[in-house]
Design a protein around this motif. Structure first.
Motif, PDB file in Angstrom:
ATOM      1  N   VAL A  69      -5.509  -5.009   9.761  1.00 39.88           N
ATOM      2  CA  VAL A  69      -4.298  -4.500  10.402  1.00 39.88           C
ATOM      3  C   VAL A  69      -3.671  -5.615  11.231  1.00 39.88           C
ATOM      4  CG1 VAL A  69      -3.329  -2.796  11.983  1.00 39.88           C
ATOM      5  CG2 VAL A  69      -5.256  -2.164  10.519  1.00 39.88           C
ATOM      6  N   LYS A  70      -2.509  -6.059  10.791  1.00 38.70           N
ATOM      7  CA  LYS A  70      -1.781  -7.073  11.558  1.00 38.70           C
ATOM      8  C   LYS A  70      -0.265  -6.952  11.362  1.00 38.70           C
ATOM      9  CE  LYS A  70      -3.225 -10.378   7.983  1.00 38.70           C
ATOM     10  NZ  LYS A  70      -4.082 -11.559   7.759  1.00 38.70           N
ATOM     11  N   THR A  71       0.196  -6.582  10.170  1.00 38.08           N
ATOM     12  CA  THR A  71       1.641  -6.476   9.929  1.00 38.08           C
ATOM     13  C   THR A  71       2.092  -5.041   9.669  1.00 38.08           C
ATOM     14  OG1 THR A  71       1.313  -6.894   7.562  1.00 38.08           O
ATOM     15  CG2 THR A  71       1.731  -8.804   8.968  1.00 38.08           C
ATOM     16  N   LEU A  72       1.147  -4.103   9.641  1.00 36.12           N
ATOM     17  CA  LEU A  72       1.512  -2.702   9.413  1.00 36.12           C
ATOM     18  C   LEU A  72       2.007  -2.101  10.727  1.00 36.12           C
ATOM     19  CD1 LEU A  72      -1.532  -1.752   7.172  1.00 36.12           C
ATOM     20  CD2 LEU A  72       0.844  -2.034   6.425  1.00 36.12           C
ATOM     21  N   HIS A  73       3.254  -2.399  11.067  1.00 38.36           N
ATOM     22  CA  HIS A  73       3.803  -2.021  12.375  1.00 38.36           C
ATOM     23  C   HIS A  73       5.314  -1.825  12.251  1.00 38.36           C
ATOM     24  CE1 HIS A  73       4.849  -2.314  16.639  1.00 38.36           C
ATOM     25  NE2 HIS A  73       3.574  -2.062  16.904  1.00 38.36           N
ATOM     26  N   PRO A  74       5.898  -0.860  13.002  1.00 36.51           N
ATOM     27  CA  PRO A  74       7.339  -0.621  12.943  1.00 36.51           C
ATOM     28  C   PRO A  74       8.187  -1.842  13.285  1.00 36.51           C
ATOM     29  CG  PRO A  74       6.246   1.208  14.036  1.00 36.51           C
ATOM     30  CD  PRO A  74       5.208   0.155  13.851  1.00 36.51           C
ATOM     31  N   ILE A 128      -8.255  -6.983  -1.715  1.00 41.27           N
ATOM     32  CA  ILE A 128      -7.093  -6.156  -2.035  1.00 41.27           C
ATOM     33  C   ILE A 128      -6.148  -6.210  -0.845  1.00 41.27           C
ATOM     34  CG2 ILE A 128      -6.257  -3.836  -2.505  1.00 41.27           C
ATOM     35  CD1 ILE A 128      -8.910  -3.239  -3.887  1.00 41.27           C
ATOM     36  N   ASP A 129      -4.990  -6.761  -1.058  1.00 38.56           N
ATOM     37  CA  ASP A 129      -3.992  -6.914   0.006  1.00 38.56           C
ATOM     38  C   ASP A 129      -3.260  -5.587   0.210  1.00 38.56           C
ATOM     39  OD1 ASP A 129      -2.052  -7.877   1.791  1.00 38.56           O
ATOM     40  OD2 ASP A 129      -1.979  -9.811   0.773  1.00 38.56           O
ATOM     41  N   ILE A 130      -3.102  -5.195   1.471  1.00 40.94           N
ATOM     42  CA  ILE A 130      -2.388  -3.954   1.807  1.00 40.94           C
ATOM     43  C   ILE A 130      -1.070  -4.271   2.500  1.00 40.94           C
ATOM     44  CG2 ILE A 130      -2.469  -1.780   3.062  1.00 40.94           C
ATOM     45  CD1 ILE A 130      -4.421  -1.992   0.689  1.00 40.94           C
ATOM     46  N   GLY A 131      -1.150  -5.032   3.566  1.00 48.41           N
ATOM     47  CA  GLY A 131       0.058  -5.356   4.323  1.00 48.41           C
ATOM     48  C   GLY A 131       1.047  -6.183   3.535  1.00 48.41           C
ATOM     49  N   ALA A 183       7.998  -7.168  -9.521  1.00 49.53           N
ATOM     50  CA  ALA A 183       7.165  -7.488 -10.686  1.00 49.53           C
ATOM     51  C   ALA A 183       5.802  -8.006 -10.239  1.00 49.53           C
ATOM     52  CB  ALA A 183       7.868  -8.517 -11.568  1.00 49.53           C
ATOM     53  N   ARG A 184       5.807  -8.807  -9.174  1.00 53.77           N
ATOM     54  CA  ARG A 184       4.536  -9.353  -8.687  1.00 53.77           C
ATOM     55  C   ARG A 184       3.636  -8.257  -8.135  1.00 53.77           C
ATOM     56  NH1 ARG A 184       0.199 -10.665  -8.892  1.00 53.77           N
ATOM     57  NH2 ARG A 184      -0.943 -12.002  -7.443  1.00 53.77           N
ATOM     58  N   THR A 185       4.184  -7.364  -7.336  1.00 53.96           N
ATOM     59  CA  THR A 185       3.336  -6.291  -6.797  1.00 53.96           C
ATOM     60  C   THR A 185       2.898  -5.341  -7.908  1.00 53.96           C
ATOM     61  OG1 THR A 185       5.280  -4.957  -6.175  1.00 53.96           O
ATOM     62  CG2 THR A 185       4.334  -6.404  -4.483  1.00 53.96           C
ATOM     63  N   GLY A 186       3.760  -5.167  -8.925  1.00 50.16           N
ATOM     64  CA  GLY A 186       3.388  -4.326 -10.056  1.00 50.16           C
ATOM     65  C   GLY A 186       2.213  -4.911 -10.823  1.00 50.16           C
ATOM     66  N   ALA A 187       2.267  -6.216 -11.091  1.00 49.12           N
ATOM     67  CA  ALA A 187       1.175  -6.881 -11.797  1.00 49.12           C
ATOM     68  C   ALA A 187      -0.105  -6.869 -10.968  1.00 49.12           C
ATOM     69  CB  ALA A 187       1.575  -8.315 -12.138  1.00 49.12           C
ATOM     70  N   TYR A 188       0.060  -7.024  -9.661  1.00 49.11           N
ATOM     71  CA  TYR A 188      -1.086  -7.023  -8.742  1.00 49.11           C
ATOM     72  C   TYR A 188      -1.775  -5.657  -8.741  1.00 49.11           C
ATOM     73  CZ  TYR A 188      -3.497  -8.303  -4.329  1.00 49.11           C
ATOM     74  OH  TYR A 188      -4.430  -8.621  -3.359  1.00 49.11           O
ATOM     75  N   ASP A 189      -0.976  -4.593  -8.632  1.00 48.10           N
ATOM     76  CA  ASP A 189      -1.544  -3.245  -8.658  1.00 48.10           C
ATOM     77  C   ASP A 189      -2.166  -2.922 -10.010  1.00 48.10           C
ATOM     78  OD1 ASP A 189      -0.951  -2.684  -6.040  1.00 48.10           O
ATOM     79  OD2 ASP A 189       0.934  -1.674  -6.466  1.00 48.10           O
ATOM     80  N   ALA A 190      -1.567  -3.446 -11.088  1.00 50.26           N
ATOM     81  CA  ALA A 190      -2.141  -3.227 -12.420  1.00 50.26           C
ATOM     82  C   ALA A 190      -3.525  -3.852 -12.511  1.00 50.26           C
ATOM     83  CB  ALA A 190      -1.219  -3.816 -13.490  1.00 50.26           C
ATOM     84  N   ALA A 191      -3.667  -5.069 -11.978  1.00 53.97           N
ATOM     85  CA  ALA A 191      -4.968  -5.735 -12.010  1.00 53.97           C
ATOM     86  C   ALA A 191      -6.008  -4.936 -11.219  1.00 53.97           C
ATOM     87  CB  ALA A 191      -4.837  -7.153 -11.438  1.00 53.97           C
ATOM     88  N   ILE A 192      -5.600  -4.407 -10.085  1.00 54.46           N
ATOM     89  CA  ILE A 192      -6.525  -3.627  -9.250  1.00 54.46           C
ATOM     90  C   ILE A 192      -6.913  -2.322  -9.950  1.00 54.46           C
ATOM     91  CG2 ILE A 192      -6.762  -2.363  -7.071  1.00 54.46           C
ATOM     92  CD1 ILE A 192      -4.837  -4.484  -5.853  1.00 54.46           C
ATOM     93  N   SER A 193      -5.928  -1.627 -10.501  1.00 57.07           N
ATOM     94  CA  SER A 193      -6.223  -0.334 -11.141  1.00 57.07           C
ATOM     95  C   SER A 193      -7.100  -0.516 -12.370  1.00 57.07           C
ATOM     96  CB  SER A 193      -4.927   0.391 -11.505  1.00 57.07           C
ATOM     97  OG  SER A 193      -4.212  -0.312 -12.513  1.00 57.07           O
ATOM     98  N   ASN A 194      -6.866  -1.573 -13.136  1.00 61.03           N
ATOM     99  CA  ASN A 194      -7.692  -1.816 -14.328  1.00 61.03           C
ATOM    100  C   ASN A 194      -9.104  -2.228 -13.937  1.00 61.03           C
ATOM    101  OD1 ASN A 194      -5.816  -1.177 -16.352  1.00 61.03           O
ATOM    102  ND2 ASN A 194      -4.825  -3.151 -16.126  1.00 61.03           N
TER     103      ASN A 194
END
Length: 530
Positions: A69-74, A128-131, A183-194
């Motif tokens: 938790v570092k950038t998940l902020h309003p 796995i990157d969240i922020g 596209a980058r976040t889509g490919a990243y999430d695809a790699a994680i889900s697979n």
């Protein structure tokens, strides 16, 4: 959305891959951009002499939970998402002390690389990157006001626009960057889900996604009127995608497709056991052979169908040597692909300026797990790779006569090759080389006839008294539905056959083999290839 250059006053930078970072940040600083950063990125910038503001100063909260938790902020997401021309948004920013962020520079935790190096489950989870994805998606959504960079290759484009627009970016650039960001976040999430599907052994996930990074835009696809591009996926598999192109003109869509087929085929042969060569034309083998050396394997492979070998793809399972390179370059060849090559061999191939030489660093594991996928109208077909190997099968002798040791050796060879020929498939082999290949026919009997006919043509060209199918063995990728295909092979001179079995008429087919005195081996595994 109207065109409006947006001045960059503040940039939030948080990257795992720091290639080009310091130079880019120094250039931004010269434009008067305030730099806000996190953790290791902030340290790298500060160590280079730049004034940098830690994101905790912006949010009023320290980095916590081991950096989770570092950038998940309003104050971060408000600064990215606020519409600058919306009075209510501006009032909300002022009321809550939110400062606008005009440029976001983020590349993600190296999840794909962590998986590729074989890290354990917990290590993969921590990567796995969240922020990062949350910020990227926010900035990309608000691209009317915010520029988002997810790839170091775009640093210069941002600087060029700022230079041309007095520190501002254009909407056209921000749109292009936003598309790339999603596209980058889509490919990243695809790699994680697979990865999760693999870890959980989920054979049919409710949702399936695939992603890749652009390797190169191609001139066209299978035909000149089709557009095409080549992408690398997270799967680390030696082949065209990992290859270093030493020389030659750009690979085409068809070159890449055929070269992949050739290299997957030759990878069936253990380089520690034997040298092997596969020659491919239009995604089908036209000659495959083993030998004591690469040059012997190549010559035996060419002999199967020298006409089709002209303009083909040559795949080798061992490093290319000078002697073999000299012989290969005697006829027109589109591509040579090998794990490596000697400097002398590279120099010999270099005399043929159009000939592509690809060096991959290794062979793909033919037994490795993995997925293949293809599009259909309105959908996508996904399956596990055909990683079946005849060496792992318990072969069953179905006839009265068992194969001789030499026949059994050639039967195994022929079945390895049949796995890589389009169905319906018939492969004749003799002494560790194909001597006739029938590919992609609507009936198995036609495949057997075509393969025999090609063997006759090859015999005439070589000046042989009889086709090499005389005394050969024959492999079928799937069962013989009737005895007719087998009878064609017997007439061509085959003395042993290998096939999966499983037909309602297996007894009829086995009886025909017994009557001809040939041996038949059943694998219990078919190799349809469409």
């Amino acid at each position: 959305m109207t065109e409006k250059p947006r001045h960059i006053a503040r940039a939030l930078i948080s990257v795992s891959d720091k290639k080009g970072l310091v130079e880019f940040a120094h250039a931004l600083s010269k434009f008067g951009v305030e730099l806000v950063s996190t953790g290791g990125t902030a340290k790298a910038l500060a160590d280079s002499g730049l004034r940098v503001r830690d994101v905790s100063e912006l949010t009023g909260f320290p980095e916590m939970m081991d950096g989770r938790v570092k950038t998940l902020h309003p104050k971060v997401h408000g600064g990215l998402l606020a519409i600058r021309d919306d009075d209510k948004h501006v009032a909300a920013m002022q009321g809550h002390g939110i400062q606008p962020i005009d440029l976001l520079v983020v590349n993600l935790y190296p999840f794909e690389e962590t998986v590729a190096k074989g890290a354990d489950y917990d290590d993969c989870i921590e990567n796995i990157d969240i922020g990062g994805p949350a910020m990227i998606r926010a900035a990309a959504k608000n691209h009317a006001d915010v520029a988002v960079v997810v790839d170091a290759s775009d640093y210069q484009a941002v600087l060029d626009e700022m230079k041309a627009n007095r520190g501002a970016t254009t909407l056209a650039l921000r749109r292009r960057l936003a598309a790339k960001a999603y596209a980058r976040t889509g490919a990243y999430d695809a790699a994680i889900s697979n990865w999760f599907a693999s870890e959980n052994k989920t054979e049919a996930p409710d949702y399936r996604a695939f992603g890749g990074a652009l390797a190169e835009a191609l001139r066209y696809g299978e035909n000149p009127h089709q557009q095409a591009s080549f992408y690398r996926t997270p799967e680390k598999r030696f082949g065209v995608a990992t290859a270093r192109q030493v020389q030659g003109k750009q690979l085409s869509y068809n070159n890449i497709n055929d070269t992949d087929a050739a290299y997957e085929c030759v990878a069936e042969f253990d380089p520690a056991r034997t040298a092997a060569c596969a020659i491919i034309k239009h995604a089908n083998p036209c000659g495959v052979a083993e030998g004591a050396s690469l040059i012997e394997a190549y010559r035996k492979a060419v002999a199967c169908d020298s006409t089709s070998a002209f303009g083909g793809i040559v795949a080798l399972n061992q490093p290319l040597d000078a002697e073999t390179a000299k012989v290969i370059t005697e006829i027109f060849t589109e591509v040579i692909i090998a794990p490596d090559a000697s400097e002398e061999a590279i120099a010999i191939v270099g005399a043929k300026k159009a000939l592509r030489l690809l060096l991959t660093g290794g062979l793909p594991d033919s037994r490795a797990l993995g997925l293949t996928f293809k599009s259909v109208a309105g959908g996508m077909l996904v399956q596990t790779r055909d990683n079946g190997s005849v060496d792992d099968l318990k072969l069953k002798v179905a006839t009265k006569r068992a194969p001789t040791d030499q026949e059994m050796q050639d039967l195994r060879f022929a079945f390895r090759v049949a796995k890589h020929v389009k169905s319906n498939t018939i492969v004749y082999a003799k002494d560790g080389a194909t001597v006739g290949i029938g590919a992609g026919q609507m009936s198995r009997v036609d495949a057997a006839r075509i393969a025999a006919r090609k063997a006759e043509d090859a015999a005439k060209e070589l000046g042989l008294p009889a086709p090499l199918t005389k005394g050969s063995v024959v492999a079928s990728d799937a069962f013989f539905p009737f005895a007719d295909g087998l009878l064609v092979a017997i007439e061509a001179g085959a003395t042993a056959v290998i096939q999966p079995g499983g037909s309602m008429r297996d007894d009829e087919v086995i009886k025909a083999a017994d009557e001809a005195g040939i041996a038949m081996v059943l694998t219990g595994m078919r190799h349809f290839r469409h």
